[in-house]
Design an enzyme around this catalytic site. Sequence first.
Site: not given
Length: 214
Positions: A191-192
């Site tokens: 999810n970065r």
Amino acid sequence: MKDLSNYRKSYEKSELLETNIPEDPINLFHRWFYETEEQSDIEEVNAMTVSTIGLDGFPKARVVLLKKFNEEGFFFYTNYESEKGKAIEANPNICLSFFWHSMERQVIIKGIAERTPAQISDNYFDSRPDGSKLGALVSNQSRVIASRTVLEEKLKILEADFKGKEIPRPTFWGGYLVRPQEVEFWQGRPNRLHDRIRYQLQTDYSWKIERLAP
């Protein structure tokens, strides 16, 4: 025009937590370097991007091979009269970066470069194959040349001149030691929400460790 907006990867291989890192960034670099060497398919784990500020005021980055690292810092070798060498002489504040894609890891090092003692440069030069030694003598690195033929003809002449002889290190070629002032370790996460841990050298030579937002 090619649209790259759909180029996307989820990073899920590892994590970087404060509970499992050493107090010194060199020790963590050592760990990551050898994990990458042993667990990945990267052929040149020691390939790094060296960024300098050129005499024209622009930053410039190029890939160079790391040849040694220890508690002092990071070592590489180059032509002192090249564009890179001239930039370092004018401004020794440089950046080294490693991106080990298959490990989903990056290391960014801010440091101050200084020439290594002549004996260290001599020892490394002596360890190189003769072809690499002659290549250092042939190339006026970064300068404009008329054609590749110029290099090939010069190489032929030098091969004849040094046949059966030792090839000395030219004075314009040697090593740099980059003493780190700041080292950032980046570990890709889902999810970065990547892990970023920064080490900053303090006046007492200890390291301040902080987590950065991804």
